[in-house]
Design a protein around this motif. Structure first.
Motif, PDB file in Angstrom:
ATOM      1  N   VAL A 193       0.805  -1.224   0.000  1.00 31.47           N
ATOM      2  CA  VAL A 193       0.000   0.000   0.000  1.00 31.47           C
ATOM      3  C   VAL A 193       0.835   1.270   0.000  1.00 31.47           C
ATOM      4  CG1 VAL A 193      -1.991  -1.080   1.112  1.00 31.47           C
ATOM      5  CG2 VAL A 193      -0.200  -0.067   2.533  1.00 31.47           C
ATOM      6  N   VAL A 194       2.160   1.146  -0.085  1.00 33.95           N
ATOM      7  CA  VAL A 194       3.019   2.326  -0.046  1.00 33.95           C
ATOM      8  C   VAL A 194       3.876   2.370  -1.319  1.00 33.95           C
ATOM      9  CG1 VAL A 194       4.732   3.630   1.261  1.00 33.95           C
ATOM     10  CG2 VAL A 194       3.104   2.163   2.464  1.00 33.95           C
ATOM     11  N   ALA A 195       3.917   3.550  -1.932  1.00 32.02           N
ATOM     12  CA  ALA A 195       4.683   3.726  -3.166  1.00 32.02           C
ATOM     13  C   ALA A 195       6.133   4.076  -2.858  1.00 32.02           C
ATOM     14  CB  ALA A 195       4.055   4.829  -4.018  1.00 32.02           C
TER      15      ALA A 195
ATOM     16  N   ASP B 174       2.822   3.312  -7.805  1.00 32.46           N
ATOM     17  CA  ASP B 174       1.882   2.348  -7.227  1.00 32.46           C
ATOM     18  C   ASP B 174       2.485   1.758  -5.962  1.00 32.46           C
ATOM     19  OD1 ASP B 174       3.848   0.647  -8.163  1.00 32.46           O
ATOM     20  OD2 ASP B 174       2.491  -0.637  -9.318  1.00 32.46           O
ATOM     21  N   GLY B 175       1.665   0.999  -5.213  1.00 36.89           N
ATOM     22  CA  GLY B 175       2.128   0.388  -3.980  1.00 36.89           C
ATOM     23  C   GLY B 175       3.090  -0.751  -4.237  1.00 36.89           C
TER      24      GLY B 175
ATOM     25  N   THR C 118       3.558  -0.465   5.224  1.00 37.49           N
ATOM     26  CA  THR C 118       3.786   0.747   6.008  1.00 37.49           C
ATOM     27  C   THR C 118       5.023   0.646   6.901  1.00 37.49           C
ATOM     28  OG1 THR C 118       2.212  -0.097   7.637  1.00 37.49           O
ATOM     29  CG2 THR C 118       1.371   1.466   6.005  1.00 37.49           C
TER      30      THR C 118
ATOM     31  N   SER D 255       5.298   5.185   6.143  1.00 43.49           N
ATOM     32  CA  SER D 255       4.385   5.925   5.275  1.00 43.49           C
ATOM     33  C   SER D 255       3.977   7.203   5.997  1.00 43.49           C
ATOM     34  CB  SER D 255       3.157   5.080   4.956  1.00 43.49           C
ATOM     35  OG  SER D 255       2.537   4.617   6.140  1.00 43.49           O
TER      36      SER D 255
ATOM     37  N   GLN E  19      -1.689   2.758   7.349  1.00 45.97           N
ATOM     38  CA  GLN E  19      -2.796   2.287   6.515  1.00 45.97           C
ATOM     39  C   GLN E  19      -4.106   2.259   7.296  1.00 45.97           C
ATOM     40  OE1 GLN E  19      -3.771   1.524   3.633  1.00 45.97           O
ATOM     41  NE2 GLN E  19      -5.236  -0.159   3.713  1.00 45.97           N
TER      42      GLN E  19
ATOM     43  N   VAL F 253      -6.941   3.458  -0.840  1.00 45.46           N
ATOM     44  CA  VAL F 253      -6.135   2.361  -0.303  1.00 45.46           C
ATOM     45  C   VAL F 253      -6.965   1.422   0.566  1.00 45.46           C
ATOM     46  CG1 VAL F 253      -3.939   3.601  -0.418  1.00 45.46           C
ATOM     47  CG2 VAL F 253      -5.351   3.820   1.632  1.00 45.46           C
TER      48      VAL F 253
ATOM     49  N   ALA G 251      -2.146   4.363  -3.445  1.00 45.80           N
ATOM     50  CA  ALA G 251      -1.047   4.058  -2.537  1.00 45.80           C
ATOM     51  C   ALA G 251      -0.770   5.236  -1.619  1.00 45.80           C
ATOM     52  CB  ALA G 251       0.224   3.709  -3.317  1.00 45.80           C
TER      53      ALA G 251
END
Length: 354
Positions: free
Chosen positions: A149-151, A157-158, A162, A184, A188, A220, A231
């Protein structure tokens, strides 16, 4: 949908423990996990609190989370410990691993502990609090094996989780310094809480599924129009990104728990790897200097005049302690969507919705 509520911690803990028992946990395990989750809510970290229960129930039903599972020691060479969490509740196997590391640090002065394949560990600050309560320093690097979920910095994109980092430092006769943060910009779970509450995210926090900036936390949380997800961004631009990568390499690769390098799936399980370094200042031989210098530095910081529009200098751990005092007194507020999800999770395991 059920209405949002404000509930006192003991009642909330009892309700959550009941759900976890019906999902297969022993009474002891259910109480331990529920207490940990409620403490996260009390600490102001709703992202790591009881709102995780629906995901935990789904993970148990999928078979990815194994109730009543203990950590297994795979290596013990004195100051080095390696453990396999065996996909047990992170709130249980994480505590088991930290108890071993704390004991070993007291015995030989320090311990490097590697824990892999733990299900979601929850608030990492909890483990630092265990160490500082014993007068020990602890450093934690954690990775997340779940839908990325983190770019990465300059990415669209992810690609990873986190990946939290945490440092705990005891301060003699004072409240400890406990720094606990996702790499992040926000956790999330905070986006899940914001989405459920109908709130927007701060600008610069998120990108959508096309890589464009957005303030919609739902990007997300729920599938987007093209079927993908957005992301989170790392904090501190390239610096936070670098620390996130370090957490993946240390918490994931070095522990043996693994790193994320595959397309996302729909599994609800969340696995963590954690590398923890625990140090006994007494055994290091610098305890007197450490105590004196740490307190003098903290006093120096707190003598700074308050900046405009602020209440003055805080130390890491202060906001959590304040939140605990307030929420123990006033109760824990849970939004309608999250409370409805908890009720649905209860129904899945045969309990009536709250």
């Amino acid at each position: 949908m059920a209405a949002g509520i404000t509930i006192q911690a003991p009642e909330l803990q009892a309700r959550i423990a009941a759900i976890l028992r019906k999902a297969g946990s022993s009474t002891e395990e259910a109480e331990a996990v529920a207490a940990n989750l409620v403490l996260a809510n009390l600490s102001g970290h709703d992202s790591h609190g009881v709102g995780m229960v629906p995901r935990y129930v789904d993970a148990v039903l999928e078979g990815g989370l194994k109730p009543n599972t203990s950590a297994r020691v795979t290596l013990d060479t004195g100051a080095l410990l390696a453990l396999d969490g065996q996909r047990g509740y992170g709130q249980v196997v994480g505590v088991q691993a930290m108890e071993l590391a704390i004991t070993r640090a007291k015995d030989v002065g320090s311990c490097v502990m590697a824990l892999g394949q733990a299900h979601h560990l929850g608030r990492i600050g909890h483990f630092a609090e265990m160490a500082v309560a014993q007068g020990l320093v602890s450093i934690h690097f954690v990775n997340v094996l779940s839908r990325p979920v983190v770019a990465p910095w300059h990415g669209g994109d992810g690609r990873f989780g986190t990946n939290p980092c945490c440092i705990g430092v005891p301060l003699q006769a004072r409240e400890p310094f406990v720094l606990d943060f996702a790499t992040s910009r926000v956790a999330q779970g905070k986006m899940r809480v914001a989405h459920n509450a109908g709130k927007r995210a701060e600008p610069g926090t998120l990108i959508d599924e096309d890589g464009r900036p957005t303030t919609d936390p739902g990007v997300v949380v729920v599938p987007q129009p093209k079927g993908g997800f957005g992301a989170l961004m790392t904090f501190g631009e390239h610096k936070g990104y670098g620390l996130a990568v370090a957490c993946e390499l240390l918490g994931g690769a070095l522990t043996g728990g693994g790193t994320w390098h595959r397309p996302a799936d729909q599994a609800r399980s969340v696995y963590n790897g954690m590398l923890a370094i625990v140090i006994d200042p007494q055994r290091l031989g610098t305890a007197d200097t450490f105590t004196r210098e740490a307190l003098e530095f903290v006093d120096w910081l707190q003598k700074s005049p308050p900046g405009p529009g602020t209440d003055g200098v805080l130390l890491a751990g202060d906001p959590e302690r304040k939140a605990r005092e307030e929420r123990r007194r006033d109760g824990i507020a849970i939004d309608a969507a999250t409370w409805g999800e908890i009720g649905a999770a209860a129904a899945k395991v045969g309990l009536p919705a709250a």
